[in-house]
Design an enzyme around this catalytic site. Structure first.
Site, PDB file in Angstrom:
ATOM      1  N   GLY A   1       6.938  37.605 -22.934  1.00 25.44           N
ATOM      2  CA  GLY A   1       6.577  38.809 -22.741  1.00 25.44           C
ATOM      3  C   GLY A   1       6.456  39.718 -23.807  1.00 25.44           C
ATOM      4  O   GLY A   1       6.764  39.401 -24.751  1.00 25.44           O
TER       5      GLY A   1
ATOM      6  N   ARG B   1      -3.917  41.013 -33.002  1.00 29.87           N
ATOM      7  CA  ARG B   1      -3.698  39.681 -32.710  1.00 29.87           C
ATOM      8  C   ARG B   1      -1.841  39.685 -32.522  1.00 29.87           C
ATOM      9  O   ARG B   1      -1.248  38.804 -31.740  1.00 29.87           O
ATOM     10  CB  ARG B   1      -3.944  38.789 -33.927  1.00 29.87           C
ATOM     11  CG  ARG B   1      -3.612  37.441 -33.995  1.00 29.87           C
ATOM     12  CD  ARG B   1      -4.245  36.576 -35.183  1.00 29.87           C
ATOM     13  NE  ARG B   1      -4.052  35.163 -34.959  1.00 29.87           N
ATOM     14  CZ  ARG B   1      -3.166  34.509 -35.927  1.00 29.87           C
ATOM     15  NH1 ARG B   1      -2.262  35.168 -36.774  1.00 29.87           N
ATOM     16  NH2 ARG B   1      -2.873  33.181 -35.579  1.00 29.87           N
TER      17      ARG B   1
ATOM     18  N   HIS C   1     -12.292  38.482 -30.836  1.00 31.67           N
ATOM     19  CA  HIS C   1     -12.721  37.719 -32.068  1.00 31.67           C
ATOM     20  C   HIS C   1     -13.965  38.628 -32.640  1.00 31.67           C
ATOM     21  O   HIS C   1     -14.608  37.717 -33.438  1.00 31.67           O
ATOM     22  CB  HIS C   1     -12.957  36.246 -31.691  1.00 31.67           C
ATOM     23  CG  HIS C   1     -11.458  35.589 -31.848  1.00 31.67           C
ATOM     24  ND1 HIS C   1     -11.470  34.189 -31.473  1.00 31.67           N
ATOM     25  CD2 HIS C   1     -10.241  36.097 -31.699  1.00 31.67           C
ATOM     26  CE1 HIS C   1     -10.200  33.871 -31.321  1.00 31.67           C
ATOM     27  NE2 HIS C   1      -9.486  34.851 -31.494  1.00 31.67           N
TER      28      HIS C   1
ATOM     29  N   ASN D   1       1.653  31.325 -36.143  1.00 31.12           N
ATOM     30  CA  ASN D   1       1.858  32.502 -36.883  1.00 31.12           C
ATOM     31  C   ASN D   1       1.955  32.307 -38.491  1.00 31.12           C
ATOM     32  O   ASN D   1       1.649  33.167 -39.130  1.00 31.12           O
ATOM     33  CB  ASN D   1       2.997  33.084 -36.295  1.00 31.12           C
ATOM     34  CG  ASN D   1       2.934  33.805 -35.116  1.00 31.12           C
ATOM     35  OD1 ASN D   1       1.889  34.338 -34.631  1.00 31.12           O
ATOM     36  ND2 ASN D   1       4.016  33.788 -34.055  1.00 31.12           N
TER      37      ASN D   1
ATOM     38  N   HIS E   1      -0.138  37.471 -29.858  1.00 32.96           N
ATOM     39  CA  HIS E   1       0.966  36.438 -30.074  1.00 32.96           C
ATOM     40  C   HIS E   1       2.383  37.132 -29.366  1.00 32.96           C
ATOM     41  O   HIS E   1       3.314  36.080 -29.310  1.00 32.96           O
ATOM     42  CB  HIS E   1       1.062  36.184 -31.400  1.00 32.96           C
ATOM     43  CG  HIS E   1      -0.093  35.614 -31.704  1.00 32.96           C
ATOM     44  ND1 HIS E   1       0.035  34.528 -32.900  1.00 32.96           N
ATOM     45  CD2 HIS E   1      -1.425  35.458 -31.285  1.00 32.96           C
ATOM     46  CE1 HIS E   1      -1.408  33.713 -32.774  1.00 32.96           C
ATOM     47  NE2 HIS E   1      -2.170  34.358 -31.915  1.00 32.96           N
TER      48      HIS E   1
END
Length: 330
Positions: free
Chosen positions: A76, A66, A197, A98, A70
């Site tokens: 980028g 993750r 997921h 976050n 993120h």
């Protein structure tokens, strides 16, 4: 029917196409052998530390995966997410996607410290994230791929980018697809990468509205299996318990496999952003059905899509820097 068969045949061919191991963006090349001479032990050091971390806590694998996602969706793949706040910018760690949920930073710190001891200021934090995400996938039973390397680290962060660019659990299908397209990714990448997921957890705050008729129209969420919803209510009360954790895949929660897609077909996608892959778009629904049936095709496409995601606007050449500490600029 003919159109559906044609799409499935095309996807099958694409899934087995050779993986692109290098990519050019912003004038620089990424390639798997980047550290072969400057830090030949880099990949093994990353792999060893990630393996120990996942052995201590399986959830760490999903957390690192993750972090890479993120990071790449904001300016980028430049490790901007890893920066703590400073006088000149606010950390992405406190953004809505976050805050109270991004984790695994200590594992990245441990890897960086080991690499600085082995080969000072050679391996970027951005490349550490890309390698650690691949290793986390493999350690939980998922596919492997050669990670193109050569990224450099950003000297700043973007709180607004983190708040606006990362797909949210309650976004509409079109909003999520648009956010992917803005990064150069397509609907196939969206469905395949959502398959991550298959491991990890989600907080009650991310899906509670589906359990208590809080969808905005006062009606129950028909895309959630009633028995599954009843089970979830025992873990997530109507108020409070925002940080309570629930497996994203209730069947094989720590194994990277295609059960996630099978869950969607049974209307047991935990997040709204999961289930709408089946219910909101015909093309994505066909992909869900394909990956639910063919684990091998899911694995092939996931690896390709991870490479594509890892190639989003990297800093290369003289751009950025190689941080000594992933949390602060040099």
């Amino acid at each position: 029917m003919a159109n559906s068969m044609s799409l499935l045949m095309l996807l099958s061919l694409l899934a087995f196409a050779p993986l692109c191991l290098c990519h050019k963006k912003m004038g620089g090349y990424l390639y798997p052998q980047f550290y072969d001479y400057s830090c030949p032990q880099a990949k093994e050091i990353v792999k060893s530390i990630v393996a120990n971390a996942v052995a201590r806590e399986t959830r760490t694998a999903a957390s690192i995966l993750r972090l890479h996602f993120h990071d790449c969706f904001v300016k980028g793949c430049d490790a901007s997410l890893l920066l703590d706040g400073s006088g000149s910018f606010t950390s992405e760690k406190v953004s809505n996607p976050n805050r109270n949920s991004a984790r695994g930073f200590e594992v990245i710190d441990e890897i960086k410290q080991a690499l600085e001891k082995e080969c000072p200021q050679v391996v970027s934090c951005a490349d550490i994230l890309a390698l650690a995400a691949r290793d986390s996938t493999v350690l939980t039973g998922g596919p492997s791929w050669e990670v193109p390397l050569g990224r450099r680290d950003s000297r700043s962060a973007s709180l607004s980018g983190s708040n606006n660019n990362i797909p949210a659990p309650n976004n509409t299908f079109q909003t999520i697809l648009t956010k992917f397209k803005l990064q150069g990714l397509n609907i196939v990448d969206l469905v395949a990468l959502s398959g991550s997921h298959t491991i990890g957890n989600s907080r009650c705050a991310s899906f509670r509205q589906r359990l208590y008729n809080q969808t905005g129209n006062g009606k129950a969420d028909f895309t959630l299996d009633p028995n599954y919803a009843a089970e979830l209510r025992t873990q997530c009360p109507k108020s409070g318990g925002d940080q309570n954790l629930v497996f994203l895949d209730p069947v094989t929660p720590t194994k990277f496999d295609n059960t996630y897609f099978k869950n969607l077909l049974a209307y047991k996608g935990l997040l709204s952003s999961d289930e709408i892959l089946l219910t909101a778009n015909q093309e994505s629904a066909q992909l869900v059905k394909l990956y639910a049936e063919r684990n091998d095709l899911f694995f092939e496409q996931f690896a390709k899509s991870m490479i594509m995601m890892g190639n989003i606007s990297p800093l290369t050449g003289s751009k950025g820097e190689i941080r000594k500490n992933c949390r602060v600029i040099n």
